[in-house]
Design a protein around this motif. Structure first.
Motif, short mmCIF file in Angstrom:
data_model
loop_
_atom_site.label_atom_id
_atom_site.label_comp_id
_atom_site.label_asym_id
_atom_site.label_seq_id
_atom_site.Cartn_x
_atom_site.Cartn_y
_atom_site.Cartn_z
N ASP A 1 -21.93 31.69 19.00
CA ASP A 1 -21.86 30.24 18.96
C ASP A 1 -21.25 29.69 20.25
OD1 ASP A 1 -21.47 27.59 18.39
OD2 ASP A 1 -20.14 27.91 16.67
N GLY B 1 -18.25 32.82 11.25
CA GLY B 1 -19.64 32.97 10.83
C GLY B 1 -19.92 32.51 9.41
N ASN B 2 -18.90 32.58 8.53
CA ASN B 2 -19.09 32.18 7.13
C ASN B 2 -18.44 30.84 6.82
OD1 ASN B 2 -20.60 34.36 6.34
ND2 ASN B 2 -18.87 35.57 5.64
N THR C 1 -19.00 36.47 19.36
CA THR C 1 -19.57 35.28 18.75
C THR C 1 -20.97 35.03 19.31
OG1 THR C 1 -19.25 32.91 18.30
CG2 THR C 1 -18.58 33.70 20.47
N GLU D 1 -17.14 37.58 14.88
CA GLU D 1 -17.77 36.39 14.28
C GLU D 1 -16.83 35.75 13.25
OE1 GLU D 1 -20.47 35.08 15.26
OE2 GLU D 1 -21.85 36.59 16.04
N GLN E 1 -15.73 38.65 9.82
CA GLN E 1 -16.48 37.53 9.26
C GLN E 1 -16.27 37.42 7.75
OE1 GLN E 1 -20.55 37.45 10.58
NE2 GLN E 1 -21.23 36.13 8.93
#
Length: 250
Positions: free
Chosen positions: A209, A178-179, A207, A175, A100
């Motif tokens: 999402d 994620g950022n 993840t 992830e 991430q």
């Protein structure tokens, strides 16, 4: 696990994996006898609520953490029980990582960051594969830039290119969007999906999402350290439905 999946060539495998932290009253069971195959040339998502064991499973598969019981394989190599030197060599030569936080060195250019694992191994990138990867992530005009001169999405694409350059058996992505904003995240996910479909790469992604999961071929859901459901050819809607009815809330 169905018979078809059991016959697919396997890039990574967990067999009855347990992971326990601490002892007595401080004992935490992160994984409870998890068995799963991750097929070569496929994009798999691991999902689950906080504390479900999804990141622990990925770290055990990648050789970043040891298992308390059971075995882990990368291809035909048993990771469980490898010594430090052999484990370092396996992670360097056969496993790619995307995190991430990008994990780029700020003093190096994009090109130098991409080449870094090969440089450490004393190898040179294959020129044709270099051009293929750089073209796929669309970084041709950013190779001389340092991370501070790149957007978040561009930095993550550098990280993706770095992971792909050594042609690893499997890439583990924790992830990876994620950022990132939604546009940059979609670009990175599209690149990851194309690297699987066009170049035969294997990717295992943690993840939370449902949209990110919809880019994959399969989703493995964990809860309380156990696999509770699997979903093939996911869509955002089917992932949400599985989370709702399976009580796999992220």
């Amino acid at each position: 696990m169905d018979g078809t999946r059991a016959l697919e060539p396997v890039a990574a495998r967990a067999d009855e994996v347990w992971k326990v932290y601490g002892t007595a009253e401080a004992r935490v069971v992160a994984l409870r006898g998890v068995s799963a195959n991750f097929a070569r040339g496929k994009f798999t998502a691991i999902m689950g609520p906080s504390g479900s064991g999804k990141s622990t499973l990925m770290h055990c598969l990648a050789g970043l953490d040891t298992v308390s019981r059971g075995t882990v394989h990368i291809g035909g190599t048993q990771v469980t029980g490898l010594g430090d030197k052999a484990l370092t060599r396996l992670r360097r030569d056969r496993v790619g990582f995307i995190f991430q936080q990008f994990n780029l060195l700020p003093t190096l250019t994009a090109a130098e960051n991409i080449r870094l694992p090969l440089d450490i191994a004393g190898k040179k990138p294959d020129p044709q594969w270099w051009d293929t990867v750089i073209g796929t992530v669309n970084l041709q005009d950013r190779l001389d830039h340092r991370p501070s001169q790149l957007s978040g999405g561009q930095q993550q694409r550098v990280a993706c290119a770095r992971a792909l350059m050594s042609r690893p058996d499997v890439i583990f992505a924790d992830e990876p969007t994620g950022n990132l904003d939604s546009k940059s995240g979609a670009e990175v996910l599209s690149f990851l999906r194309s690297s699987v479909r066009e170049h035969g790469q294997t990717i295992v992604m943690v993840t939370h999402d449902p949209v990110a999961a919809s880019y994959t071929d399969r989703v493995v859901f964990l809860a309380d350290g156990e696999i509770v459901q699997e979903l093939d050819r996911p869509t955002p809607e089917s992932v949400l439905e599985a989370m709702k009815h399976g009580e796999v809330l992220v």
